[in-house]
Design a protein around this motif. Sequence first.
Motif, PDB file in Angstrom:
ATOM      1  N   LEU A   1       0.985  -1.475   0.168  1.00  0.00           N
ATOM      2  CA  LEU A   1      -0.360  -0.310  -0.328  1.00  0.00           C
ATOM      3  C   LEU A   1       0.711   1.354  -0.268  1.00  0.00           C
ATOM      4  CD1 LEU A   1      -2.689  -1.240   2.362  1.00  0.00           C
ATOM      5  CD2 LEU A   1      -2.605  -0.731   0.337  1.00  0.00           C
ATOM      6  N   ASP A   2       1.751   1.123   0.824  1.00  0.00           N
ATOM      7  CA  ASP A   2       2.888   2.891   0.849  1.00  0.00           C
ATOM      8  C   ASP A   2       3.284   2.222  -0.548  1.00  0.00           C
ATOM      9  OD1 ASP A   2       2.512   2.816   3.717  1.00  0.00           O
ATOM     10  OD2 ASP A   2       4.022   1.677   4.198  1.00  0.00           O
ATOM     11  N   ALA A   3       4.278   1.582  -1.212  1.00  0.00           N
ATOM     12  CA  ALA A   3       4.741   1.327  -2.285  1.00  0.00           C
ATOM     13  C   ALA A   3       3.645   2.213  -3.859  1.00  0.00           C
ATOM     14  CB  ALA A   3       4.966   0.202  -3.328  1.00  0.00           C
ATOM     15  N   GLU A   4       1.837   1.689  -3.514  1.00  0.00           N
ATOM     16  CA  GLU A   4       1.145   1.874  -4.405  1.00  0.00           C
ATOM     17  C   GLU A   4       1.052   3.461  -4.606  1.00  0.00           C
ATOM     18  OE1 GLU A   4      -2.945  -0.123  -3.799  1.00  0.00           O
ATOM     19  OE2 GLU A   4      -3.533   1.494  -5.303  1.00  0.00           O
ATOM     20  N   ARG A   5       1.083   4.203  -3.239  1.00  0.00           N
ATOM     21  CA  ARG A   5       0.596   5.415  -2.711  1.00  0.00           C
ATOM     22  C   ARG A   5       1.458   6.131  -3.116  1.00  0.00           C
ATOM     23  NH1 ARG A   5      -2.121   4.317   3.351  1.00  0.00           N
ATOM     24  NH2 ARG A   5      -4.059   2.872   2.131  1.00  0.00           N
ATOM     25  N   TYR A   6       3.171   5.992  -3.042  1.00  0.00           N
ATOM     26  CA  TYR A   6       4.192   6.552  -3.703  1.00  0.00           C
ATOM     27  C   TYR A   6       4.076   7.322  -4.890  1.00  0.00           C
ATOM     28  CZ  TYR A   6       9.253   7.309  -5.025  1.00  0.00           C
ATOM     29  OH  TYR A   6      10.528   7.578  -4.942  1.00  0.00           O
ATOM     30  N   LEU A   7       4.246   5.390  -5.688  1.00  0.00           N
ATOM     31  CA  LEU A   7       3.369   5.830  -6.996  1.00  0.00           C
ATOM     32  C   LEU A   7       2.483   6.380  -7.982  1.00  0.00           C
ATOM     33  CD1 LEU A   7       4.130   1.963  -8.129  1.00  0.00           C
ATOM     34  CD2 LEU A   7       5.871   3.126  -8.658  1.00  0.00           C
ATOM     35  N   GLN A   8       1.546   6.856  -7.017  1.00  0.00           N
ATOM     36  CA  GLN A   8       1.255   7.359  -7.465  1.00  0.00           C
ATOM     37  C   GLN A   8       0.992   8.602  -7.136  1.00  0.00           C
ATOM     38  OE1 GLN A   8      -3.364   6.613  -4.726  1.00  0.00           O
ATOM     39  NE2 GLN A   8      -4.060   5.178  -5.966  1.00  0.00           N
ATOM     40  N   LYS A   9       1.761   9.359  -6.738  1.00  0.00           N
ATOM     41  CA  LYS A   9       1.918  10.522  -6.051  1.00  0.00           C
ATOM     42  C   LYS A   9       3.132  11.202  -7.336  1.00  0.00           C
ATOM     43  CE  LYS A   9       1.603  11.666  -1.323  1.00  0.00           C
ATOM     44  NZ  LYS A   9       2.361  11.768   0.174  1.00  0.00           N
ATOM     45  N   LEU A  10       3.872   9.911  -8.094  1.00  0.00           N
ATOM     46  CA  LEU A  10       5.234  10.228  -8.533  1.00  0.00           C
ATOM     47  C   LEU A  10       4.166  10.339 -10.393  1.00  0.00           C
ATOM     48  CD1 LEU A  10       8.279  10.038  -7.645  1.00  0.00           C
ATOM     49  CD2 LEU A  10       7.842   6.743  -8.596  1.00  0.00           C
ATOM     50  N   ASN A  11       3.542   9.996 -10.145  1.00  0.00           N
ATOM     51  CA  ASN A  11       3.075   9.359 -11.585  1.00  0.00           C
ATOM     52  C   ASN A  11       1.700  10.166 -12.064  1.00  0.00           C
ATOM     53  OD1 ASN A  11       4.469   7.470 -11.967  1.00  0.00           O
ATOM     54  ND2 ASN A  11       2.834   6.209 -11.704  1.00  0.00           N
TER      55      ASN A  11
END
Length: 311
Positions: free
Chosen positions: A301-311
């Motif tokens: 979930l932390d990785a998904e949120r990080y990628l969401q912000k990034l993309n």
Amino acid sequence: MERLETLIIGSGPAGYTAAIYAARADLKPVLYTGLEPGGQLTTTTDVDNFPGYPKGIDGPTMMIQLKEQAERFGTDVRIGHVKNVKLSKKIGKLHKVIIEDGSEIETKTIIISTGATAKYLGLESEQRLIGGGVSACAVCDGFFYKNQEVAVVGGGDTAAEEATYLSKICSKVTMLVRKDKMRASKAMQNRVFKSKNIILKFNSEIDEVLGENVVEGLRIINNVTKKKDEISISGLFIAIGHKPNTEIFNDQLEMDDLGYIITKGKTTKTNIPGVFASGDVQDKEYRQAITAAGTGCMAALDAERYLQKLN
Ligand code: NDP
């Protein structure tokens, strides 16, 4: 060079749970199993304390099922281990990962679930009887020795905790401490002293674990008097510490003085953006399959949120 959204390193309950969540979130994870596919649970017999298995399940089968579950949602599970990493401190910059076969991967996020390895004494008789009465986890295996006599090796907090736990299940617990005092905290020592069925033997080491296919006893040597002695037991718990599998991250990730990866607050975030840690590699307190699985979920979930912000 192969480019990924999410690379998961490690194939214990933390790694596979991270993979299930990451795959369902369409992060197209690749998971490298490491040297011991399935992790520590593959060295256990029955797992009776993982919720959802009323009749228990044996460790290796559970890990096969977790792998199948991760693959069902599209995780690319690869046998092999990561040799080297070059983590980028800059948000959004790709991390570089080198696999044992020399291939290189660039990835936006990494979930580290490389676990910890229980230390063993290294005696031939001990190694031969792992799974036949020799264990490194009282919470996992103690119940099999209900009302029986067992021994615990070690004098630290883990040994004190394991001996106290076992004293409530087993008829007698012999604790073997190699020095003339315990290293455990005073509070833990007091718990040991208060347990009437824990027998402490100081300056004591194992000369040999007795038994052909299952543990039947121990030959103990007093390292001061050199006197040998035999006791009958059916379970032997080695509690001389764990070693987190973090060598490849040395000098790149913040770790505590024992080498466990430090995560931020209640998250799985490390000091490097896009790099998350879950399971025993960041937990020396609980070390359970279910807690490892829980943090694996958190890491995805932390990785998904990080990628969401990034993309
Ligand atoms: P430790 O390194 O603290 O203790 C290991 C123990 O095993 C020592 O008594 C050591 O003896 C003994 N030992 C090591 N090698 C051998 C050997 N070959 N033969 C016989 N005995 C041996 O490890 P722990 O796992 O106990 O604890 C690790 C960390 O985790 C600690 O910081 C501890 O405080 C923490 N912890 C905290 C808990 C809690 O707060 N609830 C629970 C469990 C751990 P010697 O003293 O002679 O070196």
